[in-house]
Write a protein that holds these residues in place. Structure first.
Motif, PDB file in Angstrom:
ATOM      1  N   VAL A  68       0.838  -1.202   0.000  1.00 53.18           N
ATOM      2  CA  VAL A  68       0.000   0.000   0.000  1.00 53.18           C
ATOM      3  C   VAL A  68       0.870   1.249   0.000  1.00 53.18           C
ATOM      4  N   MET A  69       1.948   1.231   0.788  1.00 50.30           N
ATOM      5  CA  MET A  69       2.869   2.361   0.821  1.00 50.30           C
ATOM      6  C   MET A  69       3.477   2.600  -0.568  1.00 50.30           C
ATOM      7  N   TYR A  70       3.866   1.529  -1.223  1.00 52.26           N
ATOM      8  CA  TYR A  70       4.461   1.633  -2.557  1.00 52.26           C
ATOM      9  C   TYR A  70       3.463   2.225  -3.546  1.00 52.26           C
ATOM     10  N   GLN A  71       2.238   1.721  -3.518  1.00 58.32           N
ATOM     11  CA  GLN A  71       1.221   2.210  -4.446  1.00 58.32           C
ATOM     12  C   GLN A  71       0.849   3.662  -4.160  1.00 58.32           C
ATOM     13  N   ALA A  72       0.799   4.035  -2.897  1.00 58.25           N
ATOM     14  CA  ALA A  72       0.392   5.390  -2.530  1.00 58.25           C
ATOM     15  C   ALA A  72       1.361   6.442  -3.058  1.00 58.25           C
ATOM     16  N   PHE A  73       2.639   6.088  -3.163  1.00 59.74           N
ATOM     17  CA  PHE A  73       3.628   7.054  -3.635  1.00 59.74           C
ATOM     18  C   PHE A  73       4.103   6.746  -5.056  1.00 59.74           C
ATOM     19  N   SER A  74       3.348   5.885  -5.746  1.00 58.85           N
ATOM     20  CA  SER A  74       3.642   5.605  -7.151  1.00 58.85           C
ATOM     21  C   SER A  74       2.501   6.018  -8.071  1.00 58.85           C
ATOM     22  N   SER A  75       1.301   6.155  -7.524  1.00 57.18           N
ATOM     23  CA  SER A  75       0.118   6.475  -8.328  1.00 57.18           C
ATOM     24  C   SER A  75      -0.097   7.982  -8.382  1.00 57.18           C
ATOM     25  N   SER A  76      -0.397   8.465  -9.556  1.00 57.97           N
ATOM     26  CA  SER A  76      -0.647   9.902  -9.718  1.00 57.97           C
ATOM     27  C   SER A  76      -2.032  10.294  -9.208  1.00 57.97           C
ATOM     28  N   LYS A  77      -2.959   9.320  -9.159  1.00 58.34           N
ATOM     29  CA  LYS A  77      -4.307   9.593  -8.678  1.00 58.34           C
ATOM     30  C   LYS A  77      -4.716   8.565  -7.634  1.00 58.34           C
ATOM     31  N   VAL A  78      -5.480   9.002  -6.664  1.00 53.14           N
ATOM     32  CA  VAL A  78      -6.016   8.132  -5.621  1.00 53.14           C
ATOM     33  C   VAL A  78      -7.498   8.439  -5.479  1.00 53.14           C
ATOM     34  N   GLY A  79      -8.334   7.427  -5.701  1.00 55.42           N
ATOM     35  CA  GLY A  79      -9.773   7.642  -5.605  1.00 55.42           C
ATOM     36  C   GLY A  79     -10.294   8.616  -6.650  1.00 55.42           C
TER      37      GLY A  79
END
Length: 271
Positions: A68-79
């Motif tokens: 989750v940490m990796y995805q949170a700082f790799s994705s340009s958009k969240v929700g």
């Protein structure tokens, strides 16, 4: 993932008056500490197992958190909205940047490169610390297993009624052997199995003791390819693991000393 992003963002806002632009990085450290506190009962139970692989279960349970940490700082958009975490920094380096990106922004000794070099240096120190203590723990465990194997219980003790059985044995049969069976066949086979298992266990412990501590240095490779925020999480959780095992070992040794002192006092009172 949106829940995690919101939680880290709120923690960062609370710390922002004190830490300014590095508040989110401090929030990641705080979040990691909270995760490790929640897993501490499992770590304590794993430590009581006294095996070189103690602590593997808490490590496996952290993998979803790291993902989750990796995805949170790799994705340009969240929700469906822009990821606000990507704009936060640790000193000069964005928390979503990687080592390869920092090399393109001034090289290894540029403003961003120095942040990564500091992270790598801290991880290397923790890994070396963990490797030294891991080898010592494995050596102690192997020595204890060897000492236990060298003093098998019950050696030299005769079973009740053995003399009567020997008296009624057929002529030419060895003492203690049942009629029609080879003397000592079962005891010899059983002793061979025990010796073989013990030797195998010692070899496994020796190999694990030599390999597991070196795995700590694999964190360096991981930190070089994941976002800076994930590398910060790795540093915090690895340092926690080493400090936690030292504290648990200290408590164990203190309890053993207290128990030995209590036994010595009882002996003195009885004498």
């Amino acid at each position: 993932m949106s829940v995690f992003t919101h939680l880290v963002a709120e923690l960062g806002r609370l710390l922002e008056p004190v830490l300014a632009q590095s508040a989110t990085a401090a929030a990641i450290v705080l979040f990691t500490v909270l995760v490790r506190l929640a897993l501490h009962p499992l770590s304590r139970a794993a430590f009581r197992g006294a095996t070189p692989a103690a602590g593997c279960l808490p490590l496996l349970l952290q993998l979803p958190v790291f993902f989750v940490m990796y995805q949170a700082f790799s994705s340009s958009k969240v929700g469906g909205e822009a990821n606000e975490l990507l704009g936060h920094r640790l000193f000069a380096a964005p928390l979503g940047s990687r080592w390869t990106e920092a090399l393109g922004e001034g090289g290894p000794f540029g403003a961003q490169g120095l942040v990564f070099l500091g992270l790598f240096a801290a991880i290397a120190v923790v890994a070396a610390w963990s490797a030294v203590r891991g080898r010592k723990a494995a050596a102690v465990a192997a020595a204890a297993a060897a000492a236990s194997a060298a003093t098998p219980a019950g050696r030299g003790k005769a079973k009740p009624g053995a003399a009567k059985a020997n008296a009624g044995a057929k002529p030419g049969a060895k003492a203690g052997a049942k009629p029609g069976t080879k003397a000592g066949a079962k005891p010899s086979a059983r002793a061979g199995v025990v010796a073989e298992v013990t030797a195998e266990q010692q070899e496994v412990m020796r190999k694990l003791g030599g390999v597991l501590p070196l795995l700590s240095f694999g964190t360096l490779i991981t930190a070089a390819v994941v976002p800076l925020a994930a590398g910060l999480y790795l540093l915090t959780t690895t340092a926690w693991s080493v400090a936690e095992r030292i504290w648990l070992q200290h408590r164990k040794e203190r309890a053993e000393r207290a128990e030995q002192a209590g036994r010595a006092e009882q002996v003195e009172q009885m004498a």
